[in-house]
Design a protein around this motif. Structure first.
Motif, mmCIF file in Angstrom:
data_model
loop_
_atom_site.group_PDB
_atom_site.id
_atom_site.type_symbol
_atom_site.label_atom_id
_atom_site.label_comp_id
_atom_site.label_asym_id
_atom_site.label_seq_id
_atom_site.Cartn_x
_atom_site.Cartn_y
_atom_site.Cartn_z
ATOM 1 N N PHE A 117 -18.153 -5.404 29.738
ATOM 2 C CA PHE A 117 -17.796 -5.896 28.403
ATOM 3 C C PHE A 117 -18.947 -5.569 27.474
ATOM 4 O O PHE A 117 -20.107 -5.595 27.893
ATOM 5 C CB PHE A 117 -17.556 -7.417 28.442
ATOM 6 C CG PHE A 117 -17.291 -8.020 27.082
ATOM 7 C CD1 PHE A 117 -16.009 -8.004 26.543
ATOM 8 C CD2 PHE A 117 -18.316 -8.596 26.331
ATOM 9 C CE1 PHE A 117 -15.758 -8.550 25.287
ATOM 10 C CE2 PHE A 117 -18.075 -9.146 25.079
ATOM 11 C CZ PHE A 117 -16.785 -9.121 24.552
ATOM 12 N N GLU B 144 -20.464 -5.837 23.212
ATOM 13 C CA GLU B 144 -20.419 -6.084 21.764
ATOM 14 C C GLU B 144 -21.500 -5.200 21.157
ATOM 15 O O GLU B 144 -22.644 -5.211 21.624
ATOM 16 C CB GLU B 144 -20.775 -7.546 21.443
ATOM 17 C CG GLU B 144 -19.761 -8.579 21.893
ATOM 18 C CD GLU B 144 -18.556 -8.699 20.966
ATOM 19 O OE1 GLU B 144 -18.387 -7.846 20.071
ATOM 20 O OE2 GLU B 144 -17.775 -9.645 21.169
ATOM 21 N N GLY C 252 -12.463 -4.478 22.390
ATOM 22 C CA GLY C 252 -12.741 -5.906 22.275
ATOM 23 C C GLY C 252 -12.449 -6.685 23.544
ATOM 24 O O GLY C 252 -12.537 -7.907 23.546
ATOM 25 N N GLN C 253 -12.100 -6.007 24.604
ATOM 26 C CA GLN C 253 -11.833 -6.709 25.865
ATOM 27 C C GLN C 253 -12.612 -6.049 27.008
ATOM 28 O O GLN C 253 -13.016 -4.899 26.889
ATOM 29 C CB GLN C 253 -10.330 -6.700 26.191
ATOM 30 C CG GLN C 253 -9.485 -7.614 25.294
ATOM 31 C CD GLN C 253 -9.828 -9.101 25.402
ATOM 32 O OE1 GLN C 253 -10.484 -9.548 26.341
ATOM 33 N NE2 GLN C 253 -9.389 -9.889 24.417
ATOM 34 N N SER D 79 -15.492 -14.453 17.742
ATOM 35 C CA SER D 79 -14.990 -14.293 19.103
ATOM 36 C C SER D 79 -16.064 -14.654 20.122
ATOM 37 O O SER D 79 -17.257 -14.647 19.814
ATOM 38 C CB SER D 79 -14.485 -12.869 19.351
ATOM 39 O OG SER D 79 -15.578 -11.984 19.395
ATOM 40 N N LEU E 273 -21.409 -14.022 21.637
ATOM 41 C CA LEU E 273 -20.656 -14.378 20.441
ATOM 42 C C LEU E 273 -20.650 -13.192 19.487
ATOM 43 O O LEU E 273 -21.639 -12.462 19.400
ATOM 44 C CB LEU E 273 -21.310 -15.551 19.698
ATOM 45 C CG LEU E 273 -21.622 -16.826 20.473
ATOM 46 C CD1 LEU E 273 -22.240 -17.858 19.530
ATOM 47 C CD2 LEU E 273 -20.366 -17.386 21.121
ATOM 48 N N ARG E 274 -19.552 -13.043 18.797
ATOM 49 C CA ARG E 274 -19.538 -12.108 17.676
ATOM 50 C C ARG E 274 -19.352 -12.942 16.411
ATOM 51 O O ARG E 274 -18.417 -13.724 16.307
ATOM 52 C CB ARG E 274 -18.412 -11.083 17.825
ATOM 53 C CG ARG E 274 -18.460 -10.049 16.735
ATOM 54 C CD ARG E 274 -17.629 -8.808 17.007
ATOM 55 N NE ARG E 274 -18.136 -7.751 16.147
ATOM 56 C CZ ARG E 274 -18.984 -6.802 16.540
ATOM 57 N NH1 ARG E 274 -19.366 -6.760 17.789
ATOM 58 N NH2 ARG E 274 -19.431 -5.907 15.689
ATOM 59 N N ARG F 203 -11.865 -12.004 26.289
ATOM 60 C CA ARG F 203 -12.561 -12.409 25.081
ATOM 61 C C ARG F 203 -11.622 -13.306 24.282
ATOM 62 O O ARG F 203 -10.438 -13.014 24.138
ATOM 63 C CB ARG F 203 -12.947 -11.189 24.233
ATOM 64 C CG ARG F 203 -13.635 -11.597 22.928
ATOM 65 C CD ARG F 203 -14.356 -10.438 22.298
ATOM 66 N NE ARG F 203 -13.482 -9.686 21.403
ATOM 67 C CZ ARG F 203 -13.938 -8.884 20.450
ATOM 68 N NH1 ARG F 203 -15.234 -8.715 20.270
ATOM 69 N NH2 ARG F 203 -13.100 -8.218 19.681
#
Lengths: 338, 335
Positions: free
Chosen positions: A204, A206, A333-334, B191, B213-214, B328
């Motif tokens: 995952f 970000e 996003g996943q 998210s 966290l976003r 998520r």
């Protein structure tokens, strides 16, 4: 032991050469660079022979070569070296796509040449201690790992008279394969695979582009969560979040939490702090052992003993796979299953 | 007129608040708690009365200070609000979102103040970093790293911390501090992605979690929490990277004392781990002095709004959901 070096695009090239020149049983037969001025600069600096092109170096039948080109340009150099039957130490990441990484591994297998991926952290003295500690079983089951491999923005020599070194490709999406994620996830991903002795099953990520916005287009902030076959999860902060005036280039740290407690590792903690009127800011002088030395010694021994190197092309491929899954996850996003 | 405080709960947090109130002009009039002899002992220490009746304590006080286990907050807040009393409520505000929403509404309707004790906002290192961020010292926040790890609480009786239905576990009880702080310094959260141990290994002696966290503005946060260290270890740390600078406060970085003495006593750890850094005033006291100002002077804005208590609860519960589902979790519109 006769070795050569292909390309000065990556700044690790100098570290490898410096280490090799100190080894009495190694002959550095020469170097090649497709940037003529850069090649001459380093050939003069290290007083080594500069070959006119890669073919000329390989014609001399070195026992092995070190490939330190831009990430996206590893494949063609690997192809040439493998065709010449020469052992290869390739800078990380192995490639900028899964396909290229796979090709690199296959080409070397078919040519029966040893391929080592340059993950020097496996030869970092603190990391070796952690590996031993984990192998002893004292820590018990590893629950998770909070880790960082952060750095400054890899834009080099802007003020200096060294623009010809042309090393700002680290922030070029095509040549580097991305930004902070491709630059800094692979070391920790590989260390964790080594420590835990199992593979990543889920990734995952970000990412964002807040740091150095306007200066570069690739991602500069990144958090990646890996989950391993045994259930261990690990977060990796790969951000280019250290300011240019930080006391050092960045660092690599891990905190491993297990059923029995905590093991922390700060791989670059062996420092002295230097306050100099010249720099007007604290600087950390690293006095710990040189991990590149161990990496190069294993490459050399592997060639001599005709055994596979401690870190293989497959290890390099696995790290690329993780990076590409991270980019996919940042897009969707996943989490992405491997 | 002296502000009259009634404290519910006489455990670790009840005693800590009682000690804090002693440093303010407010008067603790009484302590109510379920398990004797604790309320009596605490009341004696702070020269207050032990109340058997909660209703009487609520009737007699101006402010009800709720220092009880998480799952009881909802009913206590509703009672106090119905009686028109101001409320201080320990974190997490509630065990469930609908409870917290009802609590906010009840306090609004009754026009009473609801002050949520997110004490980390009053720890000087955290407050200083927030001030530096707000002052623009590091520019736009990009990557936040927060760490808070200790050992599993080991209450001798009724260890409600280990009852997920009551406490929400480590991710709600402990990590909510940093969910609140991340949101305070980097803004609303859109998210949450989380991994933890407790849902994977039911018999694990503790818990450990990593949460990402976003934030709405694009910032990302890595939050580590654990009941995983050997007692009496407790470590907290943070790092905030911005586009114009960096704030670092690594765990273990500002320990002003080193005490290396041959062990003489039993060396037992406290029931609940707490960060240790000698200060002239406990951050819990700083928090209560602030709450005192807010309660006695309408011109003083609260550092923690009821909505902040609700938001950090929503983030924590989203993290739990993510750890359970493996997905998520989006917080619609940002929280």
């Amino acid at each position: 032991m006769r070795l050569g070096l292909m390309s000065f695009a990556h700044l690790h090239a100098e570290s490898y050469i410096a280490a090799l020149l100190a080894m009495p049983d190694v002959e550095l037969i020469g170097v090649v660079d497709d940037n003529q001025q850069r090649g001459e600069h380093f050939a003069n600096l290290f007083k080594v022979r500069l070959f006119e092109d890669y073919t000329a170096l390989l014609r001399e039948k070195p026992d092995g070569v070190i490939i330190t080109s831009e990430n996206a340009r590893h494949l063609p150099l690997v192809e040439m070296a493998a065709a010449a039957g020469v052992a290869i130490l390739c800078e990380k990441p192995l490639a900028t796509t899964r396909e290229d990484a796979q090709k690199i591994v296959e080409i070397c297998q078919q040519a029966h040449v040893p391929l080592m991926t340059a993950f020097p952290m496996r030869f970092s003295s603190p990391a070796i201690e952690v590996k031993k500690l984990l192998a002893s079983g004292k820590a018990g089951a590893i629950w998770g790992c909070n880790s960082t491999n952060q750095g400054a923005l890899p834009i080099f020599h802007q003020q200096e008279n060294l623009a010809f070194l042309n090393r700002n490709w680290f922030t070029d999406k095509h040549l580097a394969g991305g930004g902070a994620v491709v630059d800094h996830v692979v070391h920790l991903a590989d260390l964790l695979r080594w420590f835990l002795g199992c593979e990543v099953t889920e990734v995952f990520a970000e990412t964002n582009t807040i740091l150095h916005a306007g200066q570069v287009e690739v991602e500069t902030g990144g958090l990646v969560m890996l989950t391993f076959e045994n259930g261990t999860f690990a977060s990796i902060d790969c951000s280019w979040s250290k300011p240019a005036y930080y006391p050092t280039w960045g660092g690599l740290k891990m905190e491993l939490v297990s059923e029995n407690g905590l093991i922390t590792m700060d791989a670059y903690k062996q420092i002295v702090t230097i306050y100099s009127h010249k720099t007007q800011r604290p600087q950390w002088g690293y006095w710990g052992s040189d991990a590149n030395y161990g990496l190069l010694r294993d490459f050399i021994s592997a060639i001599r003993e005709k055994r596979p190197p401690a870190i293989t092309g497959q290890d390099g491929y696995k790290a690329v796979e993780i990076v590409m899954a991270a980019y996919e996850s940042a897009q969707t996003g996943q989490p992405v299953k491997l | 007129m002296t502000l009259r405080i009634g404290i519910v709960g006489a455990g670790f947090m009840g005693s800590t608040h009682a000690a804090g109130w002693m440093q303010t002009p407010a008067k603790i009039i009484g302590i109510h708690a379920l398990h004797p002899p604790k309320p009596r002992q605490l009341a004696d220490t702070v020269r207050a009365e032990a109340y058997d009746s909660l209703d009487k304590l609520i009737a007699d006080c101006d402010v009800l200070d709720i220092c009880t286990p998480t799952h009881t907050h909802h009913d206590l807040v509703l009672k106090a609000a119905a009686a028109g009393k101001h409320i201080i409520c320990e974190k997490p505000l509630a065990r469930h979102v609908d409870q917290a929403q009802a609590m906010l509404k009840a306090c609004q309707t009754a026009r009473v103040k609801l002050l949520v004790a997110h004490v980390v906002r009053f720890f000087p290192e955290y407050a200083l970093a927030k001030t530096a961020v707000d002052r623009g010292d590091i520019g736009k926040v990009a990557v936040v790293r927060l760490t808070r790890c200790s050992y599993q609480p080991k209450l001798a009786h009724d260890n409600w911390y280990l009852d997920f239905e009551k406490s929400g576990g480590m991710m709600l009880d402990l990590m909510i501090h940093d969910f609140d702080y991340a949101r305070w310094v980097a803004g609303d959260v859109e998210s949450v992605f989380a991994k933890n141990v407790a849902f994977q290994k039911k018999d694990a002696p503790g818990d450990y979690a990593l949460v990402m966290l976003r934030h709405k503005n694009g910032a990302i946060s890595n939050i580590e929490g654990g009941w995983a260290y050997p007692p009496p270890m407790f470590r907290t740390g943070f790092e905030i990277a911005g586009d114009a600078g960096l704030i670092e406060h690594p765990a273990d970085s500002s320990v002003p004392l080193g005490v290396y003495l041959r062990q003489t006593g039993s060396g037992d750890a406290a029931e609940v781990g707490l960060p240790m850094s000698p200060l002239s005033e406990s951050p819990y006291t700083t928090q209560l002095r602030h709450f005192y100002e807010v309660l006695t002077n309408n011109a003083v804005p609260a550092r923690v709004l009821p909505e902040d208590g609700l938001a950090s609860l929503q983030i924590a519960l989203a993290a739990i959901e993510s750890a359970q589902t493996g997905k998520r979790v989006a917080l619609a519109g940002g929280i």
